[in-house]
Design an enzyme around this catalytic site. Structure first.
Site, PDB file in Angstrom:
ATOM      1  N   TYR A 127      36.097  43.805  63.952  1.00 34.82           N
ATOM      2  CA  TYR A 127      36.927  44.765  63.232  1.00 34.82           C
ATOM      3  C   TYR A 127      36.692  44.750  61.724  1.00 34.82           C
ATOM      4  O   TYR A 127      37.480  45.318  60.969  1.00 34.82           O
ATOM      5  CB  TYR A 127      38.396  44.507  63.536  1.00 34.82           C
ATOM      6  CG  TYR A 127      38.814  44.946  64.930  1.00 34.82           C
ATOM      7  CD1 TYR A 127      37.879  45.355  65.880  1.00 34.82           C
ATOM      8  CD2 TYR A 127      40.141  44.935  65.304  1.00 34.82           C
ATOM      9  CE1 TYR A 127      38.255  45.736  67.143  1.00 34.82           C
ATOM     10  CE2 TYR A 127      40.539  45.316  66.577  1.00 34.82           C
ATOM     11  CZ  TYR A 127      39.588  45.718  67.490  1.00 34.82           C
ATOM     12  OH  TYR A 127      39.972  46.095  68.745  1.00 34.82           O
ATOM     13  N   LYS A 172      34.615  33.508  74.123  1.00 38.29           N
ATOM     14  CA  LYS A 172      33.482  33.923  74.958  1.00 38.29           C
ATOM     15  C   LYS A 172      32.234  33.177  74.491  1.00 38.29           C
ATOM     16  O   LYS A 172      31.138  33.735  74.400  1.00 38.29           O
ATOM     17  CB  LYS A 172      33.282  35.443  74.862  1.00 38.29           C
ATOM     18  CG  LYS A 172      32.389  36.029  75.940  1.00 38.29           C
ATOM     19  CD  LYS A 172      32.941  35.893  77.341  1.00 38.29           C
ATOM     20  CE  LYS A 172      32.016  36.565  78.346  1.00 38.29           C
ATOM     21  NZ  LYS A 172      32.474  36.368  79.744  1.00 38.29           N
ATOM     22  N   ASP A 205      37.653  36.552  79.848  1.00 38.14           N
ATOM     23  CA  ASP A 205      37.833  37.336  81.068  1.00 38.14           C
ATOM     24  C   ASP A 205      38.744  36.611  82.054  1.00 38.14           C
ATOM     25  O   ASP A 205      39.581  37.224  82.723  1.00 38.14           O
ATOM     26  CB  ASP A 205      36.499  37.718  81.717  1.00 38.14           C
ATOM     27  CG  ASP A 205      35.374  36.750  81.454  1.00 38.14           C
ATOM     28  OD1 ASP A 205      35.508  35.886  80.579  1.00 38.14           O
ATOM     29  OD2 ASP A 205      34.335  36.859  82.123  1.00 38.14           O
ATOM     30  N   ASP A 229      43.480  41.946  70.221  1.00 34.56           N
ATOM     31  CA  ASP A 229      43.929  43.326  70.293  1.00 34.56           C
ATOM     32  C   ASP A 229      44.089  43.755  71.747  1.00 34.56           C
ATOM     33  O   ASP A 229      45.096  44.376  72.138  1.00 34.56           O
ATOM     34  CB  ASP A 229      42.908  44.214  69.577  1.00 34.56           C
ATOM     35  CG  ASP A 229      43.415  45.621  69.330  1.00 34.56           C
ATOM     36  OD1 ASP A 229      44.615  45.884  69.541  1.00 34.56           O
ATOM     37  OD2 ASP A 229      42.607  46.469  68.924  1.00 34.56           O
ATOM     38  N   ASP A 233      47.902  43.745  74.268  1.00 33.19           N
ATOM     39  CA  ASP A 233      48.389  44.950  74.945  1.00 33.19           C
ATOM     40  C   ASP A 233      48.556  44.696  76.439  1.00 33.19           C
ATOM     41  O   ASP A 233      49.511  45.195  77.056  1.00 33.19           O
ATOM     42  CB  ASP A 233      47.432  46.107  74.719  1.00 33.19           C
ATOM     43  CG  ASP A 233      47.640  46.786  73.367  1.00 33.19           C
ATOM     44  OD1 ASP A 233      48.378  46.223  72.534  1.00 33.19           O
ATOM     45  OD2 ASP A 233      47.071  47.863  73.152  1.00 33.19           O
TER      46      ASP A 233
END
Length: 333
Positions: A127, A172, A205, A229, A233
């Site tokens: 970002y 990750k 994941d 982010d 959610d």
């Protein structure tokens, strides 16, 4: 003279409805504040050619905290000169920690016994918005630094020690060993020195699946910007959706607190927006500036209305913004 000065930025879309509603609730709660209104967002950019004017910087810098409503960020190619207001403010003021509490609320379909916090590194990762295109190839940079990773790791560890003393570092690094590995290992270097903290690691994941299958296993989770982010959610979906999800953007000096939902242009101006997330953002703000008593009163009032009604449309009810706000104010009494 009021005890606090609070900057209010409505932003775009339903921000013009949920921020005034939140101010009404704060005033009804007896929160002793002077409010300074400021502007930012896509609508302001279209009218004035900049997303954040100097007057807004002045307001943020000269108040105890800021409440931000909602921001529009158009998809696709951005107009020349446009930048996302909230992302810009996060970086400008070093608001390195995005704090997203997720707790079971009395709404239809919510998971039971969820009480976790996602801590998202707020200034780096993908970002940083450093993209470029060479013909049919597009490249985006991701930026991870040791200093920023250590800073967010310390923040998350401190928060975990105040809660259940459990911290999960989400990553990750199995695929991105340089960038994600730097983030992961920097945080683990610090947490190894924190006596009494139970630290675990989890690939992102798997973390997504585990949040759906057994969210009760998590207390505080820390991760890089985009992972935070997305997973925050997902976590909001476990307890009622984005209409009741709030977040704090916190740095060493400033704090900006916001609803997680977007500007919802499809319902903007209709008086049906759910102000819960904005009110709960105010709860986070109150805790941040030290007014814990008012924070608990607001939180309890919101829970009472969510349990007994009236609820807004996104939660299966029929109440509009003002009716729901009136009910919260009544519950405060």
């Amino acid at each position: 003279m009021a005890n606090y000065r609070i900057c209010l930025i409505e932003g775009d879309g339903i921000g013009h409805e949920v921020i005034p509603a939140t101010r009404r609730v704060l005033e009804a709660a007896g929160f002793d504040a002077e409010y300074v209104t400021a502007e930012a967002g896509y609508e302001y950019f279209l009218d004035h050619g900049t997303s954040v004017p100097q007057a807004t910087y002045d307001a943020v810098e000269n108040t105890h905290a800021t409440l931000f409503g909602a921001a529009t960020s158009p998809s696709g190619e951005k107009p020349d000169g446009f930048f996302g207001a909230i992302r810009h403010l996060r970086r400008k003021y070093g608001l390195y920690a995005n704090v997203r509490p997720t707790r079971t609320r009395p709404v239809p379909g919510a998971y039971d016994n969820v009480d976790l916090v996602i801590v998202r590194e707020n200034t780096q990762g993908l970002y940083v918005e450093q993209e470029r295109r060479y013909g049919d190839t597009a490249i985006a940079d991701t930026v991870i630094t040791k200093d920023a990773s250590d800073r967010i790791g310390r923040f998350a560890a401190d928060l975990a020690m105040k809660r259940g003393k459990r911290l999960t570092v989400v990553h990750k690094a199995n695929v991105l060993p340089i960038t994600q590995g730097l983030f992961l290992n920097t945080i683990l270097d610090h947490t190894a020195t924190v006596e009494g903290l139970n630290t675990s690691t989890m690939i992102v994941d798997n973390a997504a699946m585990q949040l759906v299958r057994n969210p009760g296993q998590f207390d505080v989770m820390v991760m890089t910007n985009m992972f935070g982010d997305i997973l925050s959610d997902l976590a909001a979906g476990l307890v009622g959706g984005l209409g009741i999800a709030a977040s704090g953007n916190v740095g060493d000096q400033f704090g900006i607190f916001e609803s997680v939902h977007g500007s919802a242009p499809d319902i903007a101006g209709q008086g049906v927006a759910n102000p819960t997330a904005s009110i709960l953002a105010a709860v986070l703000m109150l805790d941040h500036i030290g007014d814990h008593e008012t924070a608990r009163r607001l939180d309890n009032a919101v829970n009472k209305v969510l349990a007994e009604g009236p609820r807004t449309r996104d939660l299966g009810g029929t109440a509009g913004t003002n009716e729901f706000t009136d009910a919260v104010i009544k519950a405060l009494a």
